[in-house]
Design a protein around this motif. Structure first.
Motif, PDB file in Angstrom:
ATOM      1  N   ARG A 117       0.829  -1.203   0.000  1.00 59.17           N
ATOM      2  CA  ARG A 117       0.000   0.000   0.000  1.00 59.17           C
ATOM      3  C   ARG A 117       0.866   1.257   0.000  1.00 59.17           C
ATOM      4  N   GLU A 118       0.382   2.268  -0.706  1.00 61.72           N
ATOM      5  CA  GLU A 118       1.000   3.588  -0.636  1.00 61.72           C
ATOM      6  C   GLU A 118      -0.010   4.643  -1.073  1.00 61.72           C
ATOM      7  N   SER A 119      -0.186   5.645  -0.224  1.00 62.34           N
ATOM      8  CA  SER A 119      -1.029   6.805  -0.548  1.00 62.34           C
ATOM      9  C   SER A 119      -2.417   6.420  -1.033  1.00 62.34           C
ATOM     10  N   GLY A 120      -3.009   5.414  -0.391  1.00 60.03           N
ATOM     11  CA  GLY A 120      -4.362   5.008  -0.738  1.00 60.03           C
ATOM     12  C   GLY A 120      -4.461   4.078  -1.934  1.00 60.03           C
ATOM     13  N   GLY A 121      -3.349   3.704  -2.536  1.00 61.58           N
ATOM     14  CA  GLY A 121      -3.357   2.783  -3.662  1.00 61.58           C
ATOM     15  C   GLY A 121      -2.394   1.632  -3.434  1.00 61.58           C
ATOM     16  N   TRP A 122      -2.050   0.946  -4.498  1.00 66.23           N
ATOM     17  CA  TRP A 122      -1.153  -0.210  -4.416  1.00 66.23           C
ATOM     18  C   TRP A 122      -0.003  -0.050  -5.388  1.00 66.23           C
ATOM     19  N   LYS A 123       1.180  -0.478  -4.946  1.00 61.04           N
ATOM     20  CA  LYS A 123       2.371  -0.529  -5.785  1.00 61.04           C
ATOM     21  C   LYS A 123       2.916  -1.955  -5.793  1.00 61.04           C
ATOM     22  N   PHE A 124       3.742  -2.227  -6.795  1.00 61.57           N
ATOM     23  CA  PHE A 124       4.449  -3.506  -6.857  1.00 61.57           C
ATOM     24  C   PHE A 124       5.944  -3.248  -6.893  1.00 61.57           C
ATOM     25  N   HIS A 193      -9.790  -2.841   1.328  1.00 61.94           N
ATOM     26  CA  HIS A 193      -8.624  -2.099   0.928  1.00 61.94           C
ATOM     27  C   HIS A 193      -8.703  -0.663   1.362  1.00 61.94           C
ATOM     28  N   PRO A 194      -7.934   0.216  -0.737  1.00 67.24           N
ATOM     29  CA  PRO A 194      -8.005   1.094  -0.966  1.00 67.24           C
ATOM     30  C   PRO A 194      -7.672   1.118  -1.938  1.00 67.24           C
ATOM     31  N   ALA A 195      -7.817   1.216  -1.701  1.00 64.77           N
ATOM     32  CA  ALA A 195      -7.946   1.701  -3.067  1.00 64.77           C
ATOM     33  C   ALA A 195      -7.804   1.553  -3.940  1.00 64.77           C
ATOM     34  N   PRO A 196      -6.668   0.931  -5.138  1.00 64.97           N
ATOM     35  CA  PRO A 196      -7.023   1.259  -5.136  1.00 64.97           C
ATOM     36  C   PRO A 196      -7.216   1.184  -5.455  1.00 64.97           C
ATOM     37  N   SER A 197      -6.899   1.213  -5.132  1.00 60.91           N
ATOM     38  CA  SER A 197      -7.309   0.724  -5.820  1.00 60.91           C
ATOM     39  C   SER A 197      -7.189   0.889  -6.359  1.00 60.91           C
ATOM     40  N   GLY A 198      -7.245   0.792  -5.689  1.00 62.79           N
ATOM     41  CA  GLY A 198      -7.215   0.728  -5.992  1.00 62.79           C
ATOM     42  C   GLY A 198      -7.822   0.230  -6.440  1.00 62.79           C
ATOM     43  N   VAL A 336     -17.418   1.621   2.231  1.00 67.11           N
ATOM     44  CA  VAL A 336     -17.467   3.055   2.503  1.00 67.11           C
ATOM     45  C   VAL A 336     -16.238   3.407   3.321  1.00 67.11           C
ATOM     46  N   ARG A 337     -15.452   4.356   2.818  1.00 72.41           N
ATOM     47  CA  ARG A 337     -14.199   4.726   3.475  1.00 72.41           C
ATOM     48  C   ARG A 337     -14.026   6.238   3.454  1.00 72.41           C
ATOM     49  N   PRO A 338     -13.071   6.779   4.223  1.00 73.10           N
ATOM     50  CA  PRO A 338     -12.794   8.220   4.152  1.00 73.10           C
ATOM     51  C   PRO A 338     -12.364   8.625   2.746  1.00 73.10           C
ATOM     52  N   VAL A 339     -12.739   9.827   2.344  1.00 74.15           N
ATOM     53  CA  VAL A 339     -12.372  10.303   1.015  1.00 74.15           C
ATOM     54  C   VAL A 339     -10.857  10.330   0.849  1.00 74.15           C
ATOM     55  N   GLY A 340     -10.137  10.557   1.947  1.00 77.74           N
ATOM     56  CA  GLY A 340      -8.683  10.585   1.884  1.00 77.74           C
ATOM     57  C   GLY A 340      -8.063   9.272   1.472  1.00 77.74           C
ATOM     58  N   ALA A 341      -8.850   8.186   1.431  1.00 82.53           N
ATOM     59  CA  ALA A 341      -8.329   6.885   1.010  1.00 82.53           C
ATOM     60  C   ALA A 341      -8.330   6.723  -0.499  1.00 82.53           C
ATOM     61  N   ALA A 342      -8.908   7.674  -1.232  1.00 84.04           N
ATOM     62  CA  ALA A 342      -8.918   7.581  -2.698  1.00 84.04           C
ATOM     63  C   ALA A 342      -7.495   7.671  -3.243  1.00 84.04           C
ATOM     64  N   ARG A 343      -7.291   7.131  -4.427  1.00 86.32           N
ATOM     65  CA  ARG A 343      -5.963   7.165  -5.034  1.00 86.32           C
ATOM     66  C   ARG A 343      -5.544   8.585  -5.377  1.00 86.32           C
ATOM     67  N   ARG A 344      -4.229   8.875  -5.190  1.00 86.24           N
ATOM     68  CA  ARG A 344      -3.647  10.166  -5.569  1.00 86.24           C
ATOM     69  C   ARG A 344      -3.255  10.137  -7.035  1.00 86.24           C
ATOM     70  N   LEU A 345      -3.519  11.218  -7.716  1.00 87.55           N
ATOM     71  CA  LEU A 345      -3.129  11.344  -9.113  1.00 87.55           C
ATOM     72  C   LEU A 345      -1.764  12.008  -9.190  1.00 87.55           C
ATOM     73  N   ARG A 346      -0.773  11.228  -9.612  1.00 89.86           N
ATOM     74  CA  ARG A 346       0.566  11.748  -9.836  1.00 89.86           C
ATOM     75  C   ARG A 346       1.262  10.822 -10.831  1.00 89.86           C
ATOM     76  N   GLY A 347       2.136  11.379 -11.641  1.00 88.65           N
ATOM     77  CA  GLY A 347       2.788  10.560 -12.648  1.00 88.65           C
ATOM     78  C   GLY A 347       1.763   9.994 -13.621  1.00 88.65           C
ATOM     79  N   THR A 348       1.869   8.689 -13.867  1.00 92.04           N
ATOM     80  CA  THR A 348       0.899   7.991 -14.717  1.00 92.04           C
ATOM     81  C   THR A 348       0.069   7.038 -13.874  1.00 92.04           C
ATOM     82  N   LEU A 349      -1.223   7.107 -14.032  1.00 96.10           N
ATOM     83  CA  LEU A 349      -2.149   6.279 -13.272  1.00 96.10           C
ATOM     84  C   LEU A 349      -3.049   5.545 -14.255  1.00 96.10           C
ATOM     85  N   LYS A 350      -3.222   4.240 -14.044  1.00 92.03           N
ATOM     86  CA  LYS A 350      -4.078   3.442 -14.909  1.00 92.03           C
ATOM     87  C   LYS A 350      -5.257   2.895 -14.116  1.00 92.03           C
ATOM     88  N   GLY A 351      -6.368   2.699 -14.791  1.00 90.36           N
ATOM     89  CA  GLY A 351      -7.538   2.181 -14.103  1.00 90.36           C
ATOM     90  C   GLY A 351      -8.534   1.569 -15.063  1.00 90.36           C
TER      91      GLY A 351
END
Length: 437
Positions: A117-124, A193-198, A336-351
């Motif tokens: 997890r990082e900043s409300g999303g997921w990394k590998f 999760h999260p997000a982010p979800s990722g 249902v989660r806090p809005v702060g758990a949404a994914r941050r938009l930075r760099g390139t984001l796919k969904g």
């Protein structure tokens, strides 16, 4: 052997992960880097985590990152040394990552990499660490207690053994692993999760389905967004600004048409609503209910996407619980989660599908690559809410994009903090670029 690659973001959707060998396992780790109990191991002998978020199926793993319990910080992917690479595929069969592992020398088992997890999303991050004594030695490093007889004769793979007695929470013994049923049908738990979800925000029906009215309805309900105590910071740097109060996540699971009542852990004010729906050639919709138990405005979600995943922001009412009406054919999950758990938009984001995103950077240009659904169709729209003083949404959001079909476009983003509601009826990619001034 092995090396660590640069971390990369992955979409918070259900990923199919393979490593080129049937002896593949997932270890779900807490903040201390260890498993919490025997259920946190998923392999051929125990093919499903109780949460249902991680499964072993046909020599590969299914990771529903948007379903992972909040207590799980990392998911380690391990297996026999016969595998030479790790690859992950999204629900639309797009390969989202591939990691090559150097050929092992004397290693019998390998940690291929981990999702974290990082900043409300997921990394590998790729790891590629080998263990000469096999998987028994490998899992011991993550808190699994290997029985003496298994340690004396390390096997190249994990084999289900007879169970003498139910295992208590704590270290896992490789000789006391039993097959566990997948979790399901529970409402009001705090998994997820999260997000982010990722994980995903808004409706994604056709262009003629009243998108403007939906966005206006959201904007109207958001005008009273004022943060309370325990607010979650907009970004890791601790800059001023918050996205509403913090609270323990709420999760409900079920199947078919349903009504979900959120419990008292969710305070009044704007909250992040995430949803998933299984199956292809089907339909899923979600609407908020008012005090008279009638639909409160346009749909939060309205989609025919296969294996739907989405998120949006809705106002939880004052003095009564948030209630949602679901129109569904198959199994679904709502969180249902806090809005702060949404994914941050930075760099390139796919969904994949609709998603609520947070942007906290300087003014930028946003490149949008919308792939659409399997036929290249689908609607894409992007609404931009400014967050005044870090606490209150702008009553009139800006419509930055509103198109149908495959599309590449670049739109301007003002400086953050912003809440972006992407209504994506298929696969998409967003890239933040520095403007030419």
């Amino acid at each position: 052997m092995g090396h660590t690659t640069e971390s990369s973001w992955v979409p918070s959707v259900t990923l199919r992960v393979g490593v080129g060998t049937e002896d593949v396992a997932a270890l779900l780790l807490g903040a201390d880097g260890r498993v919490r109990g025997d259920a946190d191991m998923v392999f051929a002998g125990q093919p499903a985590h109780p949460s249902g978020a991680v499964r072993h199926d046909k020599a590969s793993l299914s990771l529903a990152l948007h379903e992972v319990e909040p207590e799980v910080e990392r998911i380690v992917i391990a297996g026999a040394a016969g595998g030479q690479s790790l690859a992950a595929m999204a629900p639309d069969r797009a390969v989202v990552l591939a990691y090559l592992v150097p050929a092992p020398d004397d290693a019998r088992a390998v940690v291929f990499g981990e999702f974290y997890r990082e900043s409300g999303g997921w990394k590998f991050a790729g790891i590629g660490k080998g263990y000469a004594s096999g998987l028994a030695e490998l899992v011991t490093a993550y808190g699994v207690e290997v029985a003496e007889e298994a340690a004396e004769k390390p096997a190249p793979g994990l084999v289900k053994q007879p169970v003498a007695a139910p295992a208590a929470a704590g270290p896992v013994s490789l000789t006391s692993v039993e097959k566990l049923p997948a979790g399901g049908g529970t409402a009001g738990d705090d998994g997820g999760h999260p997000a982010p979800s990722g994980t995903a925000g808004g409706a994604d029906a056709s262009a003629g389905s009243g998108k403007t009215g939906w966005a206006s309805s959201v904007a109207g309900r958001m005008q009273g967004w004022v943060s309370g105590g325990g607010a979650r910071a907009l970004d890791e740097g601790g800059e001023s600004g918050v996205f509403g109060p913090d609270f323990k996540p709420f999760t409900a699971k079920g199947e078919g048409d349903s009504v979900v009542t959120v419990d008292s852990r969710v305070p009044a004010g704007p909250v992040l609503v995430e949803a998933t729906h299984q199956g292809a050639d089907t339909y899923f919709a979600a609407l908020a209910l008012d005090a008279n138990n009638e639909d409160d405005g346009p749909s939060l979600f309205s989609s025919q996407l296969p294996d739907f995943t989405g998120s949006t922001v809705v106002e939880a009412p004052e003095g009564r619980p948030l209630r949602l009406r679901l129109a569904a054919y198959n199994a679904w999950t709502v969180r249902v989660r806090p809005v702060g758990a949404a994914r941050r938009l930075r760099g390139t984001l796919k969904g994949y599908g609709p998603e609520a995103l947070l942007f906290t950077g300087a003014p930028a240009d946003l490149a949008i690559d919308f792939k659409g659904d399997k036929d290249g169709d689908g609607h894409v729209a992007l609404w931009c809410h400014k967050v005044a003083d870090g606490t209150v949404l702008s009553p009139r959001p800006t419509l930055l994009l509103n198109k149908t079909g495959r599309r590449q476009a670049t739109v301007p983003l003002p400086g953050g903090p912003l809440l972006l509601l992407l209504l994506g009826g298929g696969r998409w990619s967003l890239t933040v670029r520095e403007p030419d001034f």
